[in-house]
Design a protein around this motif. Sequence first.
Motif, PDB file in Angstrom:
ATOM      1  N   PRO A  63      44.515  47.745  47.839  1.00 16.53           N
ATOM      2  CA  PRO A  63      44.133  47.116  46.563  1.00 16.53           C
ATOM      3  C   PRO A  63      44.137  45.586  46.655  1.00 16.53           C
ATOM      4  CG  PRO A  63      45.663  48.925  46.170  1.00 16.53           C
ATOM      5  CD  PRO A  63      45.635  48.719  47.650  1.00 16.53           C
ATOM      6  N   GLY A  64      45.114  45.026  47.370  1.00 15.02           N
ATOM      7  CA  GLY A  64      45.137  43.574  47.525  1.00 15.02           C
ATOM      8  C   GLY A  64      43.921  43.061  48.256  1.00 15.02           C
ATOM      9  N   PHE A  65      43.545  43.794  49.329  1.00 12.86           N
ATOM     10  CA  PHE A  65      42.337  43.383  50.067  1.00 12.86           C
ATOM     11  C   PHE A  65      41.106  43.436  49.171  1.00 12.86           C
ATOM     12  CE2 PHE A  65      38.637  44.724  52.550  1.00 12.86           C
ATOM     13  CZ  PHE A  65      38.503  43.610  53.368  1.00 12.86           C
ATOM     14  N   VAL A  66      40.994  44.508  48.367  1.00 16.24           N
ATOM     15  CA  VAL A  66      39.847  44.652  47.468  1.00 16.24           C
ATOM     16  C   VAL A  66      39.837  43.528  46.433  1.00 16.24           C
ATOM     17  CG1 VAL A  66      38.811  46.098  45.682  1.00 16.24           C
ATOM     18  CG2 VAL A  66      39.678  47.134  47.791  1.00 16.24           C
ATOM     19  N   ASP A  67      41.010  43.205  45.878  1.00 18.41           N
ATOM     20  CA  ASP A  67      41.068  42.138  44.882  1.00 18.41           C
ATOM     21  C   ASP A  67      40.735  40.786  45.492  1.00 18.41           C
ATOM     22  OD1 ASP A  67      41.728  43.880  42.875  1.00 18.41           O
ATOM     23  OD2 ASP A  67      43.884  43.692  43.200  1.00 18.41           O
ATOM     24  N   ALA A  68      41.249  40.529  46.720  1.00 16.00           N
ATOM     25  CA  ALA A  68      40.928  39.258  47.379  1.00 16.00           C
ATOM     26  C   ALA A  68      39.442  39.146  47.646  1.00 16.00           C
ATOM     27  CB  ALA A  68      41.710  39.129  48.679  1.00 16.00           C
ATOM     28  N   LEU A  69      38.860  40.271  48.094  1.00 16.31           N
ATOM     29  CA  LEU A  69      37.410  40.260  48.340  1.00 16.31           C
ATOM     30  C   LEU A  69      36.637  40.045  47.031  1.00 16.31           C
ATOM     31  CD1 LEU A  69      35.113  40.617  50.338  1.00 16.31           C
ATOM     32  CD2 LEU A  69      35.225  43.106  49.945  1.00 16.31           C
ATOM     33  N   SER A  70      37.113  40.638  45.941  1.00 15.06           N
ATOM     34  CA  SER A  70      36.454  40.453  44.633  1.00 15.06           C
ATOM     35  C   SER A  70      36.520  38.989  44.205  1.00 15.06           C
ATOM     36  CB  SER A  70      37.118  41.340  43.579  1.00 15.06           C
ATOM     37  OG  SER A  70      37.008  42.698  43.926  1.00 15.06           O
ATOM     38  N   LEU A 103      36.792  36.388  46.179  1.00 13.50           N
ATOM     39  CA  LEU A 103      35.864  35.626  47.038  1.00 13.50           C
ATOM     40  C   LEU A 103      34.427  35.794  46.565  1.00 13.50           C
ATOM     41  CD1 LEU A 103      35.320  33.928  49.526  1.00 13.50           C
ATOM     42  CD2 LEU A 103      35.280  36.025  50.891  1.00 13.50           C
ATOM     43  N   LEU A 104      34.044  37.030  46.211  1.00 12.05           N
ATOM     44  CA  LEU A 104      32.681  37.264  45.726  1.00 12.05           C
ATOM     45  C   LEU A 104      32.418  36.524  44.418  1.00 12.05           C
ATOM     46  CD1 LEU A 104      32.254  41.082  46.501  1.00 12.05           C
ATOM     47  CD2 LEU A 104      31.178  39.154  47.661  1.00 12.05           C
ATOM     48  N   LEU A 105      33.422  36.515  43.521  1.00 11.56           N
ATOM     49  CA  LEU A 105      33.251  35.798  42.257  1.00 11.56           C
ATOM     50  C   LEU A 105      33.073  34.298  42.500  1.00 11.56           C
ATOM     51  CD1 LEU A 105      35.871  37.593  39.978  1.00 11.56           C
ATOM     52  CD2 LEU A 105      33.386  37.701  39.805  1.00 11.56           C
ATOM     53  N   ALA A 106      33.868  33.743  43.454  1.00 10.59           N
ATOM     54  CA  ALA A 106      33.723  32.318  43.762  1.00 10.59           C
ATOM     55  C   ALA A 106      32.350  32.020  44.328  1.00 10.59           C
ATOM     56  CB  ALA A 106      34.809  31.896  44.752  1.00 10.59           C
ATOM     57  N   ILE A 107      31.868  32.914  45.219  1.00 16.40           N
ATOM     58  CA  ILE A 107      30.537  32.717  45.801  1.00 16.40           C
ATOM     59  C   ILE A 107      29.465  32.801  44.719  1.00 16.40           C
ATOM     60  CG2 ILE A 107      28.834  33.712  47.374  1.00 16.40           C
ATOM     61  CD1 ILE A 107      31.168  34.513  49.182  1.00 16.40           C
ATOM     62  N   MET A 108      29.604  33.789  43.819  1.00 18.60           N
ATOM     63  CA  MET A 108      28.628  33.918  42.730  1.00 18.60           C
ATOM     64  C   MET A 108      28.641  32.691  41.828  1.00 18.60           C
ATOM     65  SD  MET A 108      29.160  37.934  41.737  1.00 18.60           S
ATOM     66  CE  MET A 108      28.030  37.818  40.363  1.00 18.60           C
ATOM     67  N   PHE A 109      29.847  32.148  41.591  1.00 19.82           N
ATOM     68  CA  PHE A 109      29.918  30.947  40.755  1.00 19.82           C
ATOM     69  C   PHE A 109      29.216  29.782  41.425  1.00 19.82           C
ATOM     70  CE2 PHE A 109      32.225  27.028  39.624  1.00 19.82           C
ATOM     71  CZ  PHE A 109      31.911  26.995  38.279  1.00 19.82           C
ATOM     72  N   LEU A 110      29.461  29.591  42.723  1.00 21.96           N
ATOM     73  CA  LEU A 110      28.806  28.498  43.455  1.00 21.96           C
ATOM     74  C   LEU A 110      27.295  28.689  43.476  1.00 21.96           C
ATOM     75  CD1 LEU A 110      31.259  28.039  46.467  1.00 21.96           C
ATOM     76  CD2 LEU A 110      30.997  26.567  44.462  1.00 21.96           C
ATOM     77  N   LEU A 111      26.841  29.948  43.655  1.00 20.85           N
ATOM     78  CA  LEU A 111      25.401  30.210  43.627  1.00 20.85           C
ATOM     79  C   LEU A 111      24.815  29.897  42.245  1.00 20.85           C
ATOM     80  CD1 LEU A 111      25.147  33.526  45.686  1.00 20.85           C
ATOM     81  CD2 LEU A 111      24.390  31.239  46.365  1.00 20.85           C
ATOM     82  N   SER A 112      25.585  30.226  41.194  1.00 21.16           N
ATOM     83  CA  SER A 112      25.101  29.924  39.834  1.00 21.16           C
ATOM     84  C   SER A 112      24.953  28.424  39.632  1.00 21.16           C
ATOM     85  CB  SER A 112      26.073  30.503  38.798  1.00 21.16           C
ATOM     86  OG  SER A 112      26.166  31.905  38.927  1.00 21.16           O
ATOM     87  N   VAL A 113      25.939  27.661  40.135  1.00 27.41           N
ATOM     88  CA  VAL A 113      25.849  26.199  40.021  1.00 27.41           C
ATOM     89  C   VAL A 113      24.661  25.668  40.796  1.00 27.41           C
ATOM     90  CG1 VAL A 113      27.008  24.031  40.581  1.00 27.41           C
ATOM     91  CG2 VAL A 113      28.311  25.919  39.579  1.00 27.41           C
ATOM     92  N   PHE A 114      24.448  26.251  42.013  1.00 27.12           N
ATOM     93  CA  PHE A 114      23.307  25.805  42.820  1.00 27.12           C
ATOM     94  C   PHE A 114      21.993  26.103  42.115  1.00 27.12           C
ATOM     95  CE2 PHE A 114      20.080  26.765  46.065  1.00 27.12           C
ATOM     96  CZ  PHE A 114      20.023  25.526  46.691  1.00 27.12           C
ATOM     97  N   VAL A 115      21.880  27.312  41.514  1.00 27.06           N
ATOM     98  CA  VAL A 115      20.643  27.678  40.800  1.00 27.06           C
ATOM     99  C   VAL A 115      20.418  26.751  39.614  1.00 27.06           C
ATOM    100  CG1 VAL A 115      19.569  29.483  39.401  1.00 27.06           C
ATOM    101  CG2 VAL A 115      20.658  30.070  41.561  1.00 27.06           C
ATOM    102  N   LEU A 116      21.530  26.422  38.896  1.00 32.96           N
ATOM    103  CA  LEU A 116      21.400  25.504  37.755  1.00 32.96           C
ATOM    104  C   LEU A 116      20.931  24.129  38.213  1.00 32.96           C
ATOM    105  CD1 LEU A 116      21.809  24.854  34.770  1.00 32.96           C
ATOM    106  CD2 LEU A 116      24.212  24.369  35.265  1.00 32.96           C
ATOM    107  N   ALA A 117      21.513  23.647  39.333  1.00 33.37           N
ATOM    108  CA  ALA A 117      21.089  22.339  39.845  1.00 33.37           C
ATOM    109  C   ALA A 117      19.635  22.359  40.260  1.00 33.37           C
ATOM    110  CB  ALA A 117      21.975  21.930  41.018  1.00 33.37           C
ATOM    111  N   GLN A 118      19.197  23.487  40.898  1.00 35.22           N
ATOM    112  CA  GLN A 118      17.798  23.605  41.284  1.00 35.22           C
ATOM    113  C   GLN A 118      16.885  23.618  40.063  1.00 35.22           C
ATOM    114  OE1 GLN A 118      18.123  22.725  44.601  1.00 35.22           O
ATOM    115  NE2 GLN A 118      16.369  24.053  44.831  1.00 35.22           N
ATOM    116  N   PHE A 119      17.343  24.296  38.998  1.00 32.39           N
ATOM    117  CA  PHE A 119      16.531  24.348  37.767  1.00 32.39           C
ATOM    118  C   PHE A 119      16.385  22.954  37.165  1.00 32.39           C
ATOM    119  CE2 PHE A 119      16.514  24.658  33.098  1.00 32.39           C
ATOM    120  CZ  PHE A 119      15.284  25.299  32.933  1.00 32.39           C
TER     121      PHE A 119
END
Length: 343
Positions: free
Chosen positions: A17-24, A26-42
């Motif tokens: 469960p800890g590994f799954v939560d850590a991976l989640s 990390l994915l949320l952080a990556i999604m947030f960074l991608l969202s910021v990048f998309v906003l900057a591109q827009f």
Amino acid sequence: MALARGRRSQRNVDYWPGFVDALSTLLLAIMFLLSVFVLAQFLLSQEISGRDQALIRLNAQINELTQLLALEQSSSQDMEDALSSLQASLSDAESERSRLQQLLDAGSGAGAEAEAQIGSLSGELDEERQVSQRALSQVELLNQQIAALRSQIGALEAALDVSEARDQESNAKIADLGRRLNVALAQRVQELNRYRSDFFGRLREILSDRENIRIVGDRFVFQSEVLFATGADVINPAGEEEMAKLADAILDLQREIPPEINWVLRVDGHTDNIPLSGTGRFRDNWELSSARAISVVKFLVANGVPAERLVAAGFGEFQPLDETNTPQARDRNRRIELKLTER
């Protein structure tokens, strides 16, 4: 001794469960960074689109002025041709006048007729001179208009060059801002992870060493039985003792985290998958899990934790740690989770 070994074997750590939560996380952080990048591109595309439209308008104005300049130049050429024709006629008239004057001076019998012709030519010559003068004035006016148009075209071309230079500078600034934003976000995530690690380490030291209080990934987990009776949302005395320790740890943490990090402690309530009867105080597990999370938040606020640093959320039975339908799985899934995150 055999009993102690049996208890230690029952407390094997489940890392999955800890590994799954850590991976989640990390994915949320990556999604947030991608969202910021998309906003900057827009935003960048909007800025470039606006500048492209301005460049199109400037090019259209330059084309229009260029056409006007061509028309003015054509009119000027026509006037110059007409002036040349008038000057040629004037030259011919002066030559004819000179010839007649010579005949008059020679004293021929045609003196009177010559004088009449000379008078007529003089009138025509004066009229042509007036026409020539008007033509010269028109040519001068056209030259002034052409000079003004050339000046306007030069100004527009200079403005176009400045606009293109600003556009390139703006693109460079936006790209640099995106890079700095990504670096700042990464630093914030690292800082928050460090404080989260210190916070959980401190909780591990000050809270009771019990099997039903543990760390799972990036969250600190209390089994519901530590805090609440079955089906209740009122914290029991033993749970209040543990929550008081938690409040002290949060206050110590608040003094260490820099003010520019906008952190919150999220309190998540979870239940098992057994439906409520619907006849009691709570109609379903949504209400029960939310009420328990709110009770924890209110207790922490009453013990000095700032309310703006706390968030309560209820998940019902829909985020289980163990999806098997066994009594042991239901025991694990009934829990209160604490997660240190950024707002």
